[in-house]
Design a protein around this motif. Structure first.
Motif, PDB file in Angstrom:
ATOM      1  N   TRP A 138      40.445  37.065  40.730  1.00 11.05           N
ATOM      2  CA  TRP A 138      40.157  38.299  41.248  1.00 11.05           C
ATOM      3  C   TRP A 138      39.185  38.976  40.628  1.00 11.05           C
ATOM      4  N   PHE A 139      38.518  38.288  39.690  1.00 10.82           N
ATOM      5  CA  PHE A 139      37.254  38.978  39.163  1.00 10.82           C
ATOM      6  C   PHE A 139      36.024  38.257  39.478  1.00 10.82           C
TER       7      PHE A 139
ATOM      8  N   ASP B 235      40.330  39.023  46.887  1.00 15.53           N
ATOM      9  CA  ASP B 235      40.418  40.638  46.624  1.00 15.53           C
ATOM     10  C   ASP B 235      40.666  41.102  48.189  1.00 15.53           C
ATOM     11  N   PHE B 236      41.522  42.410  48.097  1.00 16.03           N
ATOM     12  CA  PHE B 236      41.840  42.857  49.456  1.00 16.03           C
ATOM     13  C   PHE B 236      40.533  43.910  49.993  1.00 16.03           C
ATOM     14  N   THR B 237      39.506  43.988  49.077  1.00 13.71           N
ATOM     15  CA  THR B 237      38.722  45.283  49.453  1.00 13.71           C
ATOM     16  C   THR B 237      37.423  44.232  49.696  1.00 13.71           C
TER      17      THR B 237
ATOM     18  N   GLN C 293      34.269  44.617  47.364  1.00 16.82           N
ATOM     19  CA  GLN C 293      34.473  43.699  46.064  1.00 16.82           C
ATOM     20  C   GLN C 293      33.718  42.598  46.427  1.00 16.82           C
TER      21      GLN C 293
ATOM     22  N   ALA D 245      47.495  39.716  46.958  1.00 21.95           N
ATOM     23  CA  ALA D 245      47.984  38.973  45.917  1.00 21.95           C
ATOM     24  C   ALA D 245      49.423  38.704  46.289  1.00 21.95           C
ATOM     25  N   GLU D 246      50.004  39.287  47.290  1.00 23.05           N
ATOM     26  CA  GLU D 246      51.337  39.090  47.461  1.00 23.05           C
ATOM     27  C   GLU D 246      51.413  37.880  48.540  1.00 23.05           C
TER      28      GLU D 246
ATOM     29  N   SER E 159      42.317  39.712  36.918  1.00 22.32           N
ATOM     30  CA  SER E 159      41.694  40.605  35.830  1.00 22.32           C
ATOM     31  C   SER E 159      41.717  42.032  36.376  1.00 22.32           C
TER      32      SER E 159
HETATM   33  C1  LIG Z   1      40.086  47.466  38.690  1.00 21.90           C
HETATM   34  S1  LIG Z   1      39.479  46.479  40.242  1.00 21.90           S
HETATM   35  C2  LIG Z   1      39.221  45.029  39.437  1.00 21.90           C
HETATM   36  C3  LIG Z   1      38.237  44.031  40.073  1.00 21.90           C
HETATM   37  C4  LIG Z   1      38.094  42.894  39.723  1.00 21.90           C
HETATM   38  N1  LIG Z   1      39.101  41.991  39.597  1.00 21.90           N
HETATM   39  C5  LIG Z   1      37.470  42.847  38.473  1.00 21.90           C
HETATM   40  O1  LIG Z   1      38.094  42.584  37.098  1.00 21.90           O
HETATM   41  O2  LIG Z   1      36.193  43.673  38.146  1.00 21.90           O
HETATM   42  C6  LIG Z   1      40.968  46.246  41.169  1.00 21.90           C
HETATM   43  C7  LIG Z   1      40.965  45.179  42.169  1.00 21.90           C
HETATM   44  O3  LIG Z   1      42.026  44.841  42.633  1.00 21.90           O
HETATM   45  C8  LIG Z   1      42.206  44.560  43.979  1.00 21.90           C
HETATM   46  N2  LIG Z   1      43.498  44.747  44.459  1.00 21.90           N
HETATM   47  C9  LIG Z   1      44.514  45.703  44.241  1.00 21.90           C
HETATM   48  N3  LIG Z   1      45.735  45.397  44.989  1.00 21.90           N
HETATM   49  C10 LIG Z   1      45.610  44.126  45.540  1.00 21.90           C
HETATM   50  C11 LIG Z   1      46.082  43.489  46.166  1.00 21.90           C
HETATM   51  N4  LIG Z   1      47.655  43.604  46.395  1.00 21.90           N
HETATM   52  N5  LIG Z   1      45.784  42.241  46.739  1.00 21.90           N
HETATM   53  C12 LIG Z   1      44.330  41.891  46.399  1.00 21.90           C
HETATM   54  N6  LIG Z   1      43.538  42.559  45.919  1.00 21.90           N
HETATM   55  C13 LIG Z   1      44.046  43.831  45.339  1.00 21.90           C
HETATM   56  C14 LIG Z   1      41.383  45.933  44.414  1.00 21.90           C
HETATM   57  O4  LIG Z   1      40.762  45.759  45.601  1.00 21.90           O
HETATM   58  C15 LIG Z   1      40.121  45.850  43.148  1.00 21.90           C
HETATM   59  O5  LIG Z   1      39.027  45.547  43.641  1.00 21.90           O
END
Ligand SMILES: C[S@@+](CC[C@H](N)C(=O)[O-])C[C@H]1O[C@@H](n2cnc3c(N)ncnc32)[C@H](O)[C@@H]1O
Length: 149
Positions: free
Chosen positions: A7-8, A26-28, A31, A51-52, A67
């Motif tokens: 995810w990171f 990621d769902f955004t 990002q 994620a689900e 991450s």
């Molecule tokens: C704090 S950011 C971290 C982003 C990246 N993983 C990083 O480490 O830089 C949290 C990320 O989780 C994503 N996110 C939150 N819930 C999610 C979900 N249920 N499914 C997919 N992405 C999700 C958000 O869109 C966001 O980009």
């Protein structure tokens, strides 16, 4: 190896050398856009997804990582998905950040910084609580879970 899950967007630098295929989810959209614009690796791709309900087939992934994100997920649904997509013997690794220990002119400023961190935490939403407890309050996915600091 085949398959890895991240995810990171910065992580793909570490994983691209070790896996045939690396998928960032990621769902955004913003990002993902940023991640794609900074990705020089042919074996790293990005998908919009949650994620689900991960957009990969059953038993096709060696490593799932999260991450700084697992505290946002619906944990039971996410763990069920991890179980579905991981190959036997596959690994789930969830990690995040915590307070650092800044050094200034040789002096360790951990306690001063921790005080600042504690004050700041008051303004964070409840969803951030697992970060404060270093993910120890998130239930284990598998009985043989390790908690590393
Ligand atoms: C704090 S950011 C971290 C982003 C990246 N993983 C990083 O480490 O830089 C949290 C990320 O989780 C994503 N996110 C939150 N819930 C999610 C979900 N249920 N499914 C997919 N992405 C999700 C958000 O869109 C966001 O980009």
């Amino acid at each position: 190896m085949r398959g890895c899950w991240v995810w990171f967007w910065a992580d793909h630098r570490q994983y691209s050398d070790h896996f045939e295929s690396v998928i960032g989810v990621d769902f955004t959209p913003a990002q993902l856009e940023l991640a794609r614009s900074r990705n020089p690796f042919a074996n790293v791709t990005f998908k919009e997804g949650v994620a689900e309900s991960l957009p990969v087939s059953d038993g096709s992934v060696d490593l799932v990582t999260s991450s700084m994100a697992v505290h946002w997920f619906n944990i039971p649904k996410f763990y069920a998905e991890v179980d579905r997509v991981l190959k036997p013997g596959g690994v789930l690794a969830c990690y995040s950040y915590h307070v650092c220990a800044p050094l200034y002119k040789g002096k360790n400023l951990y306690s001063e910084f921790y005080e600042f961190w504690e004050n700041l935490n008051r303004y964070w939403p409840k969803k951030y609580d697992p970060l404060k407890t270093e993910y120890t309050t998130i239930p284990s996915c598998y009985p043989e879970d390790l908690h590393l600091k």
